[in-house]
Design an enzyme around this catalytic site. Structure first.
Site, PDB file in Angstrom:
ATOM      1  CE  LYS A  27     -13.802  37.494  28.359  1.00 48.08           C
ATOM      2  NZ  LYS A  27     -14.112  37.179  26.952  1.00 48.08           N
TER       3      LYS A  27
ATOM      4  NE  ARG B 217     -10.638  42.526  26.415  1.00 50.30           N
ATOM      5  CZ  ARG B 217     -11.970  42.407  26.556  1.00 50.30           C
ATOM      6  NH1 ARG B 217     -12.177  42.515  27.982  1.00 50.30           N
ATOM      7  NH2 ARG B 217     -12.498  42.427  25.658  1.00 50.30           N
TER       8      ARG B 217
ATOM      9  NE  ARG C 292     -22.258  39.792  23.525  1.00 50.29           N
ATOM     10  CZ  ARG C 292     -20.873  39.645  23.614  1.00 50.29           C
ATOM     11  NH1 ARG C 292     -20.833  38.986  24.796  1.00 50.29           N
ATOM     12  NH2 ARG C 292     -20.014  39.921  23.045  1.00 50.29           N
TER      13      ARG C 292
ATOM     14  NE  ARG D  81     -15.732  42.643  20.984  1.00 60.46           N
ATOM     15  CZ  ARG D  81     -16.812  42.024  21.079  1.00 60.46           C
ATOM     16  NH1 ARG D  81     -17.608  42.356  20.153  1.00 60.46           N
ATOM     17  NH2 ARG D  81     -17.023  41.320  22.167  1.00 60.46           N
TER      18      ARG D  81
HETATM   19  P1  AMP Z   1     -16.202  43.210  26.778  1.00 57.09           P
HETATM   20  O1  AMP Z   1     -17.398  43.437  27.116  1.00 57.09           O
HETATM   21  O2  AMP Z   1     -15.170  42.479  27.811  1.00 57.09           O
HETATM   22  O3  AMP Z   1     -16.158  42.328  25.268  1.00 57.09           O
HETATM   23  O4  AMP Z   1     -15.436  44.493  26.379  1.00 57.09           O
HETATM   24  C1  AMP Z   1     -15.965  45.487  25.501  1.00 57.09           C
HETATM   25  C2  AMP Z   1     -14.791  46.377  25.155  1.00 57.09           C
HETATM   26  O5  AMP Z   1     -14.204  47.330  26.447  1.00 57.09           O
HETATM   27  C3  AMP Z   1     -13.483  45.849  24.538  1.00 57.09           C
HETATM   28  O6  AMP Z   1     -13.645  45.525  23.159  1.00 57.09           O
HETATM   29  C4  AMP Z   1     -12.421  46.960  24.722  1.00 57.09           C
HETATM   30  O7  AMP Z   1     -12.554  47.919  23.830  1.00 57.09           O
HETATM   31  C5  AMP Z   1     -12.900  47.382  26.351  1.00 57.09           C
HETATM   32  N1  AMP Z   1     -12.186  46.751  27.394  1.00 57.09           N
HETATM   33  C6  AMP Z   1     -12.954  45.908  28.216  1.00 57.09           C
HETATM   34  N2  AMP Z   1     -11.991  45.387  29.054  1.00 57.09           N
HETATM   35  C7  AMP Z   1     -10.666  45.915  28.533  1.00 57.09           C
HETATM   36  C8  AMP Z   1      -9.260  45.604  29.089  1.00 57.09           C
HETATM   37  N3  AMP Z   1      -9.020  44.933  30.043  1.00 57.09           N
HETATM   38  N4  AMP Z   1      -8.509  46.263  28.337  1.00 57.09           N
HETATM   39  C9  AMP Z   1      -8.588  47.319  27.291  1.00 57.09           C
HETATM   40  N5  AMP Z   1      -9.977  47.261  26.691  1.00 57.09           N
HETATM   41  C10 AMP Z   1     -10.823  46.648  27.582  1.00 57.09           C
END
Ligand code: AMP
Length: 301
Positions: free
Chosen positions: A81, A158, A192, A247
């Site tokens: 993404k 999310r 990553r 996740r």
């Molecule tokens: P990402 O970099 O998108 O994988 O996000 C890393 C972490 O941030 C996720 O595993 C969640 O703990 C938190 N996070 C990011 N976006 C959201 C969201 N929209 N709602 C809840 N937690 C989020």
């Protein structure tokens, strides 16, 4: 330079910049955030949107006529993404806003939320809707002050509740649902690497899935860092096998319903990534009726 050829989903009015949309969005989200409780599973736009609103705020809910694109990316952890949202944001001249980055910035700031967030994120869980909306709201307000308009959201919404809140405050034009074969997702997360200095995203995984039982093979080359980043690479603490699996599970439980939310509104563009960036980027642009002149020129050079 970015050129829209015929973007069937986005109206022409949606391409004229104005900060009005961001004003509406951030102001409403800010106004709403204290009244939300993560324990309530259902969201009633009529009741919840009006709770805690200053008088007359409802009039701000109108969409301004001209504005930049407001798109969002969905997709499992590791699907890419960030890569494609960032490319599209450069192409379309709108900010790429990744809520995961906002969370990591908050973590790094050692602010009051920091230790609470660290535990949640490192366990692969979702941060509460209130916290994420507050972080997003602040980011949009900062952008608005700089004259930003439009956005490409990455990692938000999310949960269905986040999608409902978003729908209550502004119109999302298009949601791109990136899909990648499951066997590649884990390898992509584990491979990553991030430059601790510039924040650049790279990947050391070389994914080579052989064709089998009628499924085609797939090759995704590593994405190596430039020499200046090579000695500064770090791995995200939530990119371990155990946490990535969690996740992925949370994505299925909490975020897959968001796909249905946008599908039922006719806003979801499904895109199966056919391989790495060189194959996927031009196909994604075609799926979105976009052209990238710079990309064509560099390919021709
Ligand atoms: P990402 O970099 O998108 O994988 O996000 C890393 C972490 O941030 C996720 O595993 C969640 O703990 C938190 N996070 C990011 N976006 C959201 C969201 N929209 N709602 C809840 N937690 C989020």
């Amino acid at each position: 330079m970015a050129v829209f050829s015929r973007c069937s989903v986005v109206s022409t009015a949606a391409r004229t910049p104005t900060s009005a949309a961001a004003t509406t969005f951030s102001y409403l989200i800010r106004a709403l955030s204290p009244s939300f409780s993560s324990s309530s599973s259902s969201f009633d736009p009529e009741t919840d949107l009006n709770r805690g609103k200053p008088a007359g705020l409802g009039t701000l809910k109108r969409e301004p006529k001209g504005r930049n694109v407001q798109w969002a990316f969905l997709g499992c952890p590791g699907v890419g993404k960030g890569t494609y949202a960032s490319r599209l944001s450069n192409l379309l001249g709108v900010p790429h806003i990744a809520t995961g980055d906002l969370v990591r910035d908050e973590l790094a700031s050692s602010g009051p939320l920091s230790s609470q967030l660290k535990e949640i994120v490192n366990q692969g869980k979702l941060v509460s809707d209130e916290i994420i909306i507050d972080l997003l709201s602040k980011r949009l307000e900062k952008g608005e002050a700089k004259g930003e308009s439009g956005f490409i959201l990455d990692g938000f919404p999310r949960t269905v509740r986040q999608a409902e809140i978003l729908e209550g405050v502004t119109e999302i034009d298009l949601v791109i649902n990136l899909k990648l074969r499951e066997e590649a997702l884990l390898a992509k997360c584990l491979g990553r690497r991030i430059c601790s200095e510039c924040g650049g995203n790279y990947n050391v995984a070389s994914i080579d899935i052989k064709a089998e039982n009628g499924s085609p093979g797939m090759y995704m080359a590593p994405l190596p860092p430039p020499p200046e980043c090579a000695s500064k690479l770090i791995t995200r603490p939530d990119d371990t096998e155990e946490v990535v699996k969690k996740r992925l599970h949370i994505y299925q439980m909490m975020t897959q319903p968001v796909e249905d939310f946008y599908r039922s509104r006719g806003k979801l563009v499904e895109f199966d990534l056919p391989g790495g960036i060189p194959e996927s980027w031009p196909k994604l642009l075609r799926a979105l009726n976009l052209e990238d002149h710079d990309d064509k020129q560099s390919a021709a050079a």
